[in-house]
Each structure stands twice: as structure tokens, then as C-alpha cells.
Enzyme design. Structure first.
Site, PDB file in Angstrom:
ATOM      1  N   LYS A 170     -11.670   7.620  -2.861  1.00 41.81           N
ATOM      2  CA  LYS A 170     -10.269   7.306  -3.136  1.00 41.81           C
ATOM      3  C   LYS A 170     -10.101   7.208  -4.652  1.00 41.81           C
ATOM      4  CE  LYS A 170      -6.541   6.437  -0.562  1.00 41.81           C
ATOM      5  NZ  LYS A 170      -6.162   7.081   0.708  1.00 41.81           N
ATOM      6  N   ASP A 188      -1.247  10.055  -1.917  1.00 44.69           N
ATOM      7  CA  ASP A 188      -1.138   8.718  -1.331  1.00 44.69           C
ATOM      8  C   ASP A 188       0.169   8.162  -1.882  1.00 44.69           C
ATOM      9  OD1 ASP A 188      -2.031   5.532  -1.360  1.00 44.69           O
ATOM     10  OD2 ASP A 188      -2.957   6.644   0.275  1.00 44.69           O
TER      11      ASP A 188
END
Length: 446
Positions: free
Chosen positions: A124, A164
Site C-alpha cells: 500500500k 484508493d
């Protein structure tokens, strides 16, 4: 050595990162049954290895705004685990982003990707940059500066970022353009969430929201229930929320809420999706503008958490982490809610999840299973890029449905295998954990 001493050591080693602690505890607290079956995992110190990222990258992102002022943001990429495949996970641009947030998201991503059954590792990234209120040029300049450093660490066989919060198709386009410029190659598989005109996949924009609703459909079916005729509360108004609303409505549900950080819209007649799309996707406006678009019975409430005060059959938190605490969970249940499924990453506190697990008949879909549709379709995008192919929306959506059905089945079967039928939290954590750990052991101490 016990699981509790290992957990305490991990927390001490990663002090000041409460979200990461919460994510680690949620997994580790489910692992007792599998560790009893495999005590050798203690000898291999597999838990600590799993909780230590393979690589953590922090870098400066300088950029100049439209008035000529210099800004400095901080960029992150945590490449957490590559046992199953290249690191895969989104980029988040939001002022709240810090190392602990990125580590919690990357840790969750390991198990989410494992559950899909696809060959993906977990990672991430992001930056403490807020795209809201910035001009198109400012967003482009920031993305180019961010990618100038990030490009050294990613690649279609190494690390494949996606979007995201704060990173949509616009930002992915700017990031890809800079990557292409710096590397002098059109490596389509290095980023997912691209526009369909240049390597993106049909249904990728809709995938996380659609996948969430597909998972809910599977959950309800275990109790002989259906979405048709059900009332649904959704938090958030980004891609996940909007397309969860869309698919739920297609399946006959009445969705009565949407929200953003400024408050909640409650429309007892059902959210008018086209109006919501105009406000949030086209104008990037605020949720209260819904009242101007849809005159009628809709009301605006400034408290964003008041979405969980409304009696509904199904609750889909799609906004951000820890938006539902224990009092909210109790209120949902007392108001007759029979299913909560997570569209955002870790939107329920640990106390809220425990309440769901202790309530007889309550259905709970944890994020690592319920919102895996986005990364699953990212993997389908990678497949299309690798074969220089492009699939139809219908074919891609059908593949997504199959993957989510399999994710649900893995969680359900694993929970039953370990003596906790219907406990999808335990099932998801053990199923995701077991596959990753088997690969780690096979590959040696690396």
C-alpha cells in the site's frame, strides 16, 4: 513464546501506530486454532516475519502550486509481503496519511489478496496530499513529482499500485504518464485503475462496490434472505459507495443514505443515483448539494456518523476506518439490522466487530473479504494487459462474481473447519493467513 507475547513485541516495535496495531490484533486474535494445529509456526517465528514489511519507503514530494509557492509533502510505499506475487495495493492521497495508516492498509491487503485466490502480494502507499480544492495543473504536478521517486520501486512484476481514497482515474493517468516518460516504455501492467482507452479494464471503477454487494448477496443467502426489498444504509460517496448503491438498487434493494465528511443525506424514497453521480463524480461537490438536485423528502444531517442511527436491514460502511464504534453497532442491531459488510478498510472498531460476532444470527462481512472486488478486478486488468487483450464489461463482471463467490466460500468453509460456523472474521483471517504462510515457508527465510 505465546501469541500474546508476540503481539506485545510487535506493538512495541511499531509504537505510535494504533491503526496498524488494530489490524494486527484483528488477525492474530483469530489464529489460536490454526496455531494449535501447527505449533511449528512458533519455531519458524512466522508471525513476526509476517508482521514485518519486506520494504518501507518514505520520500519527499516537492511541488509548486499555481501561485508559485513551494510545497513539501511526504510519500509512502510499504511493500509488505510478496510470497504470493508482486506487491499489489492502492495509493491514498489524503492529509491523514502517515506510515501507520499505510502499514495497516498494506497488512490488510496481504490477506485480502490471498483470499481472492489470485497470485498477488500485499502492499500500500500514498501521500499526505489533499487533491480537494487543487487545480488540475496542481494535481498533475504533484502526481508527476510523486512518481519521479516512486517509479524506482514499482513494475508489473515487482509492485503494482492502484487507486484508493483521493486517487481516481485522473490521478492514475497523471502517474502513468510520468512513469512512461521516466522509463521510456509503455508498461501497461504497472498501474491498475487506468482509463479503458489505454489499458484499463471494464468494470474496474465499479468493482469494489459491486463486489461488496455480491458478497452481501452470498451472506444473506445463507439465511435464506435476498437483497430484493431490503433497506440499506451506505456511508461514503466515492466510487465504492456509489457503485455499491448502484448494484444494490439493481438487485432490488432500497438504499436510503449516502455521506461525506460534511454530513449525511437520508432519502426515505431511495437515493437518486444519477443526482449523486453528478454531484460527486462530475462536480466533485459536497453531499448537501443533493437537496438542490432532488427536492422532496430528503434531509441533510451534519453528523456523518448519524447514518448508523437509521433503521435498515443492511449496513455498508464505505467511508473510512473506524467510522462505526460499539454504540453505533449496538444501535444498528437494536434497529433491526441483520447484516453489516465492510466496503471501506477497517470501518468498524474492534469492539464493534466483537458485538457483531456475539450477536446470534448477525451477519458480518470483514473488509478483507467483502471489499476484495477491487483488487480482484485489478488482477483481471493485469491479465488483460499481459495478453494485450480487452474484455467486455459483462465478461469482467461475470469473472468478478465468480471470484467473490469463491472468496465467500473460502471464508465459510474455513470457519466451519475450525469449529466456528458463520464466523466470517475468523474464516477470512485463517484462510488468508494459511495460504500466505505456506508460501513463505516454502520459499525459506527471506
Amino acid at each position: 513464546m505465546t501469541l500474546e507475547t508476540i503481539k506485545a513485541d510487535i506493538f512495541a516495535r511499531n509504537s505510535g501506530e494504533p491503526e496498524f496495531h488494530q489490524a494486527v490484533a484483528e488477525v492474530l486474535d483469530c489464529l489460536g486454532p490454526v496455531l494449535e494445529r501447527h505449533p511449528e509456526y512458533f519455531d519458524l517465528d512466522i508471525i513476526r516475519r509476517l508482521c514485518e514489511p519486506e520494504r518501507q519507503i518514505i520520500f519527499r514530494v516537492p511541488w509548486i502550486d499555481d501561485s508559485g509557492r513551494v510545497h513539501i509533502n511526504r510519500g509512502f510505499r510499504v511493500e509488505f509481503n510478496s510470497a504470493l506475487g508482486p506487491y499489489k495495493g492502492g495509493l491514498r492521497f489524503h492529509p491523514s496519511v502517515n506510515l501507520g495508516i499505510v502499514k495497516f492498509l498494506g497488512f490488510e491487503q496481504i490477506f485480502k489478496n490471498s483470499l481472492t485466490g489470485l497470485p498477488l502480494g500485499g502492499g500500500k502507499g500514498g501521500a499526505d496530499f489533499d487533491p480537494r480544492g487543487k487545480s488540475e495543473r496542481e494535481v498533475m504536478v504533484f502526481c508527476q513529482s510523486f512518481m519521479t521517486e516512486l517509479h524506482r520501486h514499482i513494475g508489473e512484476h515487482t509492485d503494482v499500485p492502484a487507486g484508493d481514497i483521493g486517487v481516481g482515474a485522473r490521478e492514475i493517468g497523471f502517474l502513468f504518464g510520468q512513469y512512461k516518460r521516466l522509463t521510456n516504455r509503455f508498461e501497461a501492467g504497472v498501474l491498475t485503475g487506468k482509463h479503458t482507452h489505454w489499458g484499463g479494464s471494464q468494470a474496474r471503477t465499479e468493482a469494489t462496490g459491486y463486489g461488496l454487494v455480491f458478497f452481501v448477496r452470498e451472506l444473506l443467502a445463507t439465511k435464506g434472505r435476498a437483497l430484493d426489498g431490503a433497506s440499506v444504509a451506505v456511508s461514503g460517496a466515492g466510487n465504492v459507495a456509489i457503485y455499491a448503491i448502484e448494484k444494490a438498487q439493481q438487485l432490488g434493494a432500497k438504499v436510503v443514505t449516502a455521506s461525506d465528511s460534511s454530513g449525511v443525506i437520508y432519502d426515505p424514497d431511495g437515493i437518486k443515483l444519477e443526482a449523486l453521480k453528478r454531484i460527486k463524480l462530475e462536480r466533485r461537490g459536497r453531499i448537501h448539494e443533493y437537496l438542490d438536485e432532488v427536492p422532496g423528502q430528503a434531509e441533510f444531517r451534519e453528523d456523518a456518523t448519524s447514518v448508523w442511527d437509521i433503521p435498515v436491514d443492511v449496513a455498508l460502511p464505505c467511508a473510512t476506518q473506524n467510522e462505526i464504534d460499539a454504540p453505533h453497532a449496538k444501535r444498528l442491531i437494536s434497529n433491526g439490522c441483520l447484516c453489516v459488510a465492510e466496503g471501506a478498510n477497517m470501518p468498524n472498531t474492534a469492539a464493534a466487530i466483537e458485538i457483531y460476532r456475539e450477536t446470534p444470527g448477525m451477519l458480518f462481512g470483514p473488509a478483507k473479504a467483502a471489499n476484495s472486488g477491487g483488487v480482484a478486478t485489478s488482477a483481471l486488468e493485469m491479465q488483460q494487459n499481459a495478453s494485450r487483450d480487452s474484455w467486455s464489461f459483462e465478461h469482467t463482471e461475470s469473472r468478478l462474481e465468480d471470484i467473490i463467490r469463491q472468496v465467500h466460500q473460502r471464508c465459510r468453509d474455513t470457519a466451519e473447519e475450525f469449529g466456528a460456523p458463520g464466523d466470517y472474521t475468523l474464516g477470512a483471517n485463517i484462510a488468508g493467513f494459511s495460504k500466505v504462510v505456506e508460501a513463505m515457508i516454502a520459499q525459506g527465510v527471506v
